[in-house]
Design a protein around this motif. Structure first.
Motif, short mmCIF file in Angstrom:
data_model
loop_
_atom_site.label_atom_id
_atom_site.label_comp_id
_atom_site.label_asym_id
_atom_site.label_seq_id
_atom_site.Cartn_x
_atom_site.Cartn_y
_atom_site.Cartn_z
N LEU A 30 15.10 5.08 2.30
CA LEU A 30 15.52 5.37 1.04
C LEU A 30 16.84 4.89 0.69
CD1 LEU A 30 14.16 6.51 -1.34
CD2 LEU A 30 14.95 8.78 -0.67
N ASN B 151 10.59 -2.40 -3.62
CA ASN B 151 9.12 -1.47 -3.59
C ASN B 151 8.47 -1.68 -2.25
OD1 ASN B 151 8.94 -1.09 -6.48
ND2 ASN B 151 8.96 -3.11 -7.07
N ALA C 255 7.05 6.18 1.22
CA ALA C 255 5.92 7.14 0.85
C ALA C 255 4.93 7.36 2.04
CB ALA C 255 5.26 6.39 -0.41
N ALA C 256 4.65 6.56 2.69
CA ALA C 256 3.83 6.50 3.95
C ALA C 256 4.56 7.57 4.90
CB ALA C 256 3.48 5.07 4.62
N TRP D 54 10.29 1.16 -0.53
CA TRP D 54 9.69 2.56 -1.10
C TRP D 54 8.25 2.65 -0.57
CZ3 TRP D 54 11.91 0.72 -6.55
CH2 TRP D 54 13.16 1.31 -6.50
N ALA D 55 7.19 2.05 -0.67
CA ALA D 55 5.93 2.07 0.17
C ALA D 55 5.79 2.66 1.33
CB ALA D 55 5.14 0.69 -0.16
N ALA E 212 12.50 7.87 6.90
CA ALA E 212 12.42 7.94 5.36
C ALA E 212 13.74 7.94 4.70
CB ALA E 212 11.57 9.27 4.96
N CYS F 227 6.51 9.87 4.23
CA CYS F 227 6.71 11.17 3.70
C CYS F 227 5.20 12.00 3.65
CB CYS F 227 7.19 11.23 2.35
SG CYS F 227 8.84 10.81 2.12
N LEU F 228 4.25 11.25 3.50
CA LEU F 228 2.79 11.82 3.61
C LEU F 228 2.67 12.28 5.00
CD1 LEU F 228 0.98 9.08 1.49
CD2 LEU F 228 1.25 11.42 0.90
#
Length: 424
Positions: free
Chosen positions: A100, A176, A183-184, A179-180, A96, A186-187
């Motif tokens: 980032l 984007n 996000a996956a 970033w998607a 991540a 980090c979840l």
């Protein structure tokens, strides 16, 4: 080595906790696999925005592939020392962070550091060695099935995410898409922290399929030297060289060749990139089916003969590919189904043979070195196929050569001696 204790295990749950660990690992590997599909998606946008050369961008991908393969044995040793959960959380966080930071990069060297080194190290943990470690620790029965499922998640996710990320990159911009992916990842971190456990003994239960509570022995040895010492010891075995050699061919004929060059090969015949990416995604669906089925079969049949048929049938499909490209969509769809079933079905029987020959305690590190051979084969194929395309104007020779090389791997497989490791 496991130390068996006379402890009385807790009464088994209706659902063994090993299946929960396997399910969370499956989801984490699926998310991490999407990261490995990003370089193909981002190559053109990066080239257009920054003016970087194709070869310069490819260098970062090459560094990533090398680290992905070579770091595998050391990642397996770290899992033995620090535990599965900590290594998974650390790898997801590293991936991540690398992704980032890549959204604000402005120089090619930064791409090499972030995508090549940082992401390369992170993906080396979230790879097949993780699935093998989880299966060996948590399962006695259905081990092949679990290896098949976890292996399929690592390979299938890469193919399934490709069209999704490609579409997001085109419609919303490459940042984007990144970033998607962040996000996956980090979840998944809190999910892993809550549900993953390092060993059945942590839950007071025996491994699935066993009645004995097994406590792991403390890791002994140096984290950096142990994988090298293990490699030195297994290099004396002909079985290791046959497994590593056939897996070199596996990488040569999968992600190195088809994963890298199928889309440009389709472009030579006027097939749009989105359509070609769809073929890879379609292939990924059947890879999930084929690799899971392969795990089930490896629990029941001689893994050497399974590998013989897998490599032989893959060779036939690659020999058919030049004709399929020339004929049209129907034939390419047929190729995608047939080849997809066999994309990485070789992993469960290869893991089974390595575990039988070298023992569960060494299986993770030994398989890490076998995966390193796989990635070396992939790197050779990625370069070789592009070179042949430049020389001859088509991929026909590259695909045909790969088909015949698979036949060699099939013959190598049946020469493996099935010698069980002595009980620990």
């Amino acid at each position: 080595m496991d130390i068996r204790q006379p402890d009385t295990p807790k009464r088994p749950r209706r659902l063994h906790y090993g299946w929960i660990v396997a399910a969370v690992t499956f989801a984490a590997l699926l998310a991490a696999a999407g990261i490995r599909s990003l370089p193909g998606v981002l190559m053109l946008p990066l080239e257009e925005e920054f003016g970087w050369s194709r070869s310069g961008i490819s260098a970062a991908v090459s560094i990533n592939l090398v680290l992905y393969g070579l770091m595998g044995p050391f990642a397996a040793a770290c899992m033995e020392r620090f535990g599965i959960r900590k290594m998974m959380i650390g790898a997801l966080a590293l991936l991540a962070a690398g992704l980032l930071l890549s959204t604000v990069m402005n120089a090619l060297w930064q791409l090499n550091v972030l995508w090549g080194v940082v992401v390369g190290i992170g993906t080396s943990v979230m790879a097949n060695v993780l699935g093998v470690t989880v299966a060996n620790r948590w399962f006695v029965r259905r081990k092949g099935l679990v290896v098949g499922l976890l292996t399929a998640s690592a390979a299938t996710g890469q193919l399934l995410f490709l069209p999704l990320l490609a579409n997001l990159s085109v419609t919303a911009g490459w940042r984007n898409a990144v970033w998607a992916a962040v996000a996956a990842l980090c979840l998944m971190i809190p999910v892993v922290a809550k549900w993953v456990r390092n060993h059945p003994a942590d839950m007071g239960v025996p491994p699935y399929g066993s009645d004995e509570l097994v406590r792991p022995a403390p890791f002994a040895g140096n984290l950096f030297l142990q994988p090298l010492l293990t490699l030195r010891s297994v290099m004396k075995s002909g079985t290791f060289w046959l497994l590593a050699g056939s897996f070199f061919i596996c990488g040569f004929t999968t992600n190195g060749l088809i994963g890298t060059h199928l889309i440009p090969a389709c472009g030579d015949f006027g097939i749009p990139e989105v359509t070609a990416a769809g073929l890879l995604a379609f292939m990924g669906v059947f890879d999930l089916i084929g690799t899971t089925l392969s795990g089930w079969l490896s629990d029941r049949f001689d893994s050497r003969w399974l590998l013989f048929w897998y490599y032989g049938l893959r060779g036939l499909s690659l020999l058919f590919l030049p004709m399929a490209l020339d004929m049209g969509y129907m034939e390419l769809t047929l190729f995608s189904v047939f080849y997809g079933l066999d994309w990485i079905a070789t992993v469960p029987p290869t893991v089974k043979l390595a575990s039988d020959r070298f023992g569960p305690a060494k299986a993770g590190i030994v398989f890490g070195w076998i995966v390193a051979a796989h990635q070396l084969g992939a790197a050779v194929a990625a370069f070789e196929a592009g070179l042949l395309r430049e020389w001859f104007g088509s991929y026909d020779l590259a695909f045909t050569m790969a088909g015949y090389v698979c036949m060699l791997a099939a013959l190598m497989s049946i020469r493996i001696k099935r010698k069980l490791a002595p009980a620990a």
